[in-house]
Design a protein around this motif. Sequence first.
Motif: not given
Length: 125
Positions: A29, A53-54, A71, A73, A76
């Motif tokens: 992240d 930060n996506s 990502r 959630n 990782n």
Amino acid sequence: VRLVASGGDSVQPGGALTLTCTASGFALDDYAVGWFRQTPGKEREGISCLSENSDATYYRDSVKGRFTTSRGNGKNTVSLHLNSLKPEDTAIYFCATNISDYLCSQFAASDGGRWGQGTQVTVAS
């Protein structure tokens, strides 16, 4: 500290796959994450990137509308969902961390980025 790309397989044209980039020993992240692919005799090509930060995703024209990245959630991980696969998508796919959202947007790797070992995707009838 390790980054592993997995999920590659052999599929027919029009098929779908999900590739997963899994980090261990560090927080994925904290980085933008790019996906690259390479075929024999050609340079490695960046095809998508997810900002740190996506809030932004970037796709090369050749995969736009067919591939999406996100990502996992709390896992990782970063995934690359491949849809409507074509024979020209056949390649070894790599994931890599990127410390720069700008380089991410340019499908460029950053110095010192961590790379996964690659996973083979083959699209053929």
